[in-house]
Scaffold this motif. Sequence first.
Motif, PDB file in Angstrom:
ATOM      1  N   MET A   1      -3.092  14.555  -1.712  1.00 60.14           N
ATOM      2  CA  MET A   1      -2.344  13.517  -0.868  1.00 60.14           C
ATOM      3  C   MET A   1      -1.944  12.341  -1.397  1.00 60.14           C
ATOM      4  O   MET A   1      -2.624  11.505  -1.920  1.00 60.14           O
ATOM      5  N   ASP A   2      -0.497  12.212  -1.301  1.00 62.40           N
ATOM      6  CA  ASP A   2       0.158  10.971  -1.753  1.00 62.40           C
ATOM      7  C   ASP A   2       0.501  10.158  -0.753  1.00 62.40           C
ATOM      8  O   ASP A   2       0.999  10.722   0.414  1.00 62.40           O
ATOM      9  N   VAL A   3       0.120   9.055  -0.772  1.00 63.17           N
ATOM     10  CA  VAL A   3       0.544   8.010   0.447  1.00 63.17           C
ATOM     11  C   VAL A   3       1.476   7.065  -0.368  1.00 63.17           C
ATOM     12  O   VAL A   3       1.075   6.190  -1.374  1.00 63.17           O
ATOM     13  N   ARG A   4       2.620   6.884   0.392  1.00 58.53           N
ATOM     14  CA  ARG A   4       3.640   5.759  -0.431  1.00 58.53           C
ATOM     15  C   ARG A   4       3.726   4.559   0.758  1.00 58.53           C
ATOM     16  O   ARG A   4       3.684   4.839   2.051  1.00 58.53           O
ATOM     17  N   ARG A   5       3.902   3.555   0.076  1.00 56.08           N
ATOM     18  CA  ARG A   5       4.203   2.438   0.920  1.00 56.08           C
ATOM     19  C   ARG A   5       5.502   2.309   1.203  1.00 56.08           C
ATOM     20  O   ARG A   5       6.433   2.120   0.083  1.00 56.08           O
ATOM     21  N   LEU A   6       6.069   1.890   2.461  1.00 55.80           N
ATOM     22  CA  LEU A   6       7.538   1.762   2.895  1.00 55.80           C
ATOM     23  C   LEU A   6       7.610   0.124   3.016  1.00 55.80           C
ATOM     24  O   LEU A   6       8.640  -0.495   2.861  1.00 55.80           O
TER      25      LEU A   6
ATOM     26  N   LEU B   1       3.550  -4.721  10.281  1.00 52.89           N
ATOM     27  CA  LEU B   1       2.733  -5.205   9.129  1.00 52.89           C
ATOM     28  C   LEU B   1       2.671  -4.193   7.967  1.00 52.89           C
ATOM     29  O   LEU B   1       2.659  -4.490   6.838  1.00 52.89           O
ATOM     30  N   LEU B   2       2.810  -2.823   8.208  1.00 59.56           N
ATOM     31  CA  LEU B   2       2.402  -1.912   7.439  1.00 59.56           C
ATOM     32  C   LEU B   2       3.292  -0.697   7.626  1.00 59.56           C
ATOM     33  O   LEU B   2       3.059  -0.254   9.004  1.00 59.56           O
ATOM     34  N   LEU B   3       3.811   0.175   7.080  1.00 54.04           N
ATOM     35  CA  LEU B   3       4.379   1.450   7.303  1.00 54.04           C
ATOM     36  C   LEU B   3       4.282   2.190   5.955  1.00 54.04           C
ATOM     37  O   LEU B   3       4.601   2.190   4.771  1.00 54.04           O
ATOM     38  N   LEU B   4       3.533   3.345   6.056  1.00 55.23           N
ATOM     39  CA  LEU B   4       3.101   4.276   5.181  1.00 55.23           C
ATOM     40  C   LEU B   4       3.703   5.646   5.374  1.00 55.23           C
ATOM     41  O   LEU B   4       3.901   5.842   6.364  1.00 55.23           O
ATOM     42  N   GLU B   5       3.902   6.624   4.620  1.00 53.17           N
ATOM     43  CA  GLU B   5       4.458   7.944   4.542  1.00 53.17           C
ATOM     44  C   GLU B   5       3.475   8.850   3.582  1.00 53.17           C
ATOM     45  O   GLU B   5       3.332   8.467   2.571  1.00 53.17           O
ATOM     46  N   SER B   6       3.132   9.949   4.328  1.00 51.81           N
ATOM     47  CA  SER B   6       2.361  10.763   3.435  1.00 51.81           C
ATOM     48  C   SER B   6       2.536  12.332   4.088  1.00 51.81           C
ATOM     49  O   SER B   6       2.339  12.702   5.230  1.00 51.81           O
TER      50      SER B   6
ATOM     51  N   GLY C   1       5.106  -3.260   3.549  1.00 52.94           N
ATOM     52  CA  GLY C   1       3.637  -4.071   3.461  1.00 52.94           C
ATOM     53  C   GLY C   1       3.645  -5.095   2.528  1.00 52.94           C
ATOM     54  O   GLY C   1       4.835  -5.301   1.862  1.00 52.94           O
ATOM     55  N   PRO C   2       2.578  -5.769   2.331  1.00 51.64           N
ATOM     56  CA  PRO C   2       2.464  -6.901   1.321  1.00 51.64           C
ATOM     57  C   PRO C   2       2.934  -6.559   0.220  1.00 51.64           C
ATOM     58  O   PRO C   2       2.744  -5.482  -0.661  1.00 51.64           O
ATOM     59  N   ASP C   3       3.433  -7.439  -0.479  1.00 54.11           N
ATOM     60  CA  ASP C   3       3.978  -7.342  -2.119  1.00 54.11           C
ATOM     61  C   ASP C   3       2.897  -6.974  -2.944  1.00 54.11           C
ATOM     62  O   ASP C   3       3.069  -6.473  -4.150  1.00 54.11           O
ATOM     63  N   GLY C   4       1.704  -7.557  -2.510  1.00 54.77           N
ATOM     64  CA  GLY C   4       0.780  -7.241  -3.733  1.00 54.77           C
ATOM     65  C   GLY C   4       0.042  -5.480  -3.556  1.00 54.77           C
ATOM     66  O   GLY C   4      -0.662  -5.083  -4.525  1.00 54.77           O
ATOM     67  N   LEU C   5       0.584  -4.730  -2.584  1.00 51.95           N
ATOM     68  CA  LEU C   5       0.245  -3.574  -2.623  1.00 51.95           C
ATOM     69  C   LEU C   5       1.048  -2.605  -3.440  1.00 51.95           C
ATOM     70  O   LEU C   5       2.234  -3.118  -3.430  1.00 51.95           O
ATOM     71  N   PRO C   6       0.555  -1.635  -4.097  1.00 50.42           N
ATOM     72  CA  PRO C   6       1.378  -0.778  -4.930  1.00 50.42           C
ATOM     73  C   PRO C   6       2.033   0.178  -4.224  1.00 50.42           C
ATOM     74  O   PRO C   6       1.789   0.321  -2.931  1.00 50.42           O
ATOM     75  N   GLU C   7       3.114   0.878  -4.721  1.00 42.74           N
ATOM     76  CA  GLU C   7       4.095   1.746  -4.006  1.00 42.74           C
ATOM     77  C   GLU C   7       3.101   2.976  -3.660  1.00 42.74           C
ATOM     78  O   GLU C   7       3.600   3.500  -2.672  1.00 42.74           O
ATOM     79  N   LEU C   8       2.581   3.323  -4.545  1.00 40.06           N
ATOM     80  CA  LEU C   8       1.720   4.723  -4.282  1.00 40.06           C
ATOM     81  C   LEU C   8       0.017   4.338  -4.142  1.00 40.06           C
ATOM     82  O   LEU C   8      -0.339   3.526  -5.196  1.00 40.06           O
ATOM     83  N   LEU C   9      -0.393   4.368  -2.996  1.00 40.60           N
ATOM     84  CA  LEU C   9      -1.877   3.758  -2.625  1.00 40.60           C
ATOM     85  C   LEU C   9      -2.696   4.952  -2.961  1.00 40.60           C
ATOM     86  O   LEU C   9      -2.739   6.006  -2.612  1.00 40.60           O
TER      87      LEU C   9
END
Length: 238
Positions: free
Chosen positions: A1-6, A213-218, A8-16
């Motif tokens: 399961m790969d979760v990518r940040r689209l 606030l946050l948008l992820l894709e998986s 979100g806060p700059d401190g979060l990595p692109e791949l969570l």
Amino acid sequence: MDVRRLIGPDGLPELLDDRALAEAYAWTEGVRASMLTTLDGVVAGSDGRSGSLGGAADRTVYRLNRSLAEAIVVGAGTARTEAYGLPAEGQLLVLVSRRGELPERLAAEAVDRPGRVVLAAGSDADTSHAERVLGAEQVWRFDTPTVPPQPLRDRLLAAGRRRILHEGGPSLLAHWLAAGLVDELCLTVAPRLVGEGVRLMDGPVGDPRLRPLLLLESEGSLLGRWAVRVTAASRTGH
């Protein structure tokens, strides 16, 4: 399961990873609503349950939100359809019911582990069975046919439950949104088109403004967090 940040806060990595995902859903207090829908706004699969629409990432986020909640508010009908069990120790599951009916599975489980379920019922409800199963102190009666969101939330806050997770269903969530009591919406959009079925919202919601606030894709699913801001129209009921 790969979760990518689209988004979100700059401190979060692109791949969570799991740790970063937990950080992305950190929560201190307030009412957080959690829902799952298809692209065309349907909230249940062919089996009548929402869980069949979600993937691994949605299940992970669901567990994260559940683990942080101090109280979980859900309609009794939704709890019955989704086959809810008891919450974790220390958590409170609040079933909202106009008629006072207690889902069979929860009634059976609550007998051996009291204190984890509250039935919030309207003035017309028959709560005699729930009082026998849960105890009278676990049945909260209100003096209107529909359980009013504000007094229910206030009672939870008075009981020290400051992180309230709202899990629907569509009518109950619309009622809380219209009352201006939802602080944040966590919504998973599954890459599915169903056509007919129960929709995400059922009823007027006022005119809240949502800020992402946050948008992820998986695996094609989009998982987001939106801050909910109540507008003047919402507050005045127009």
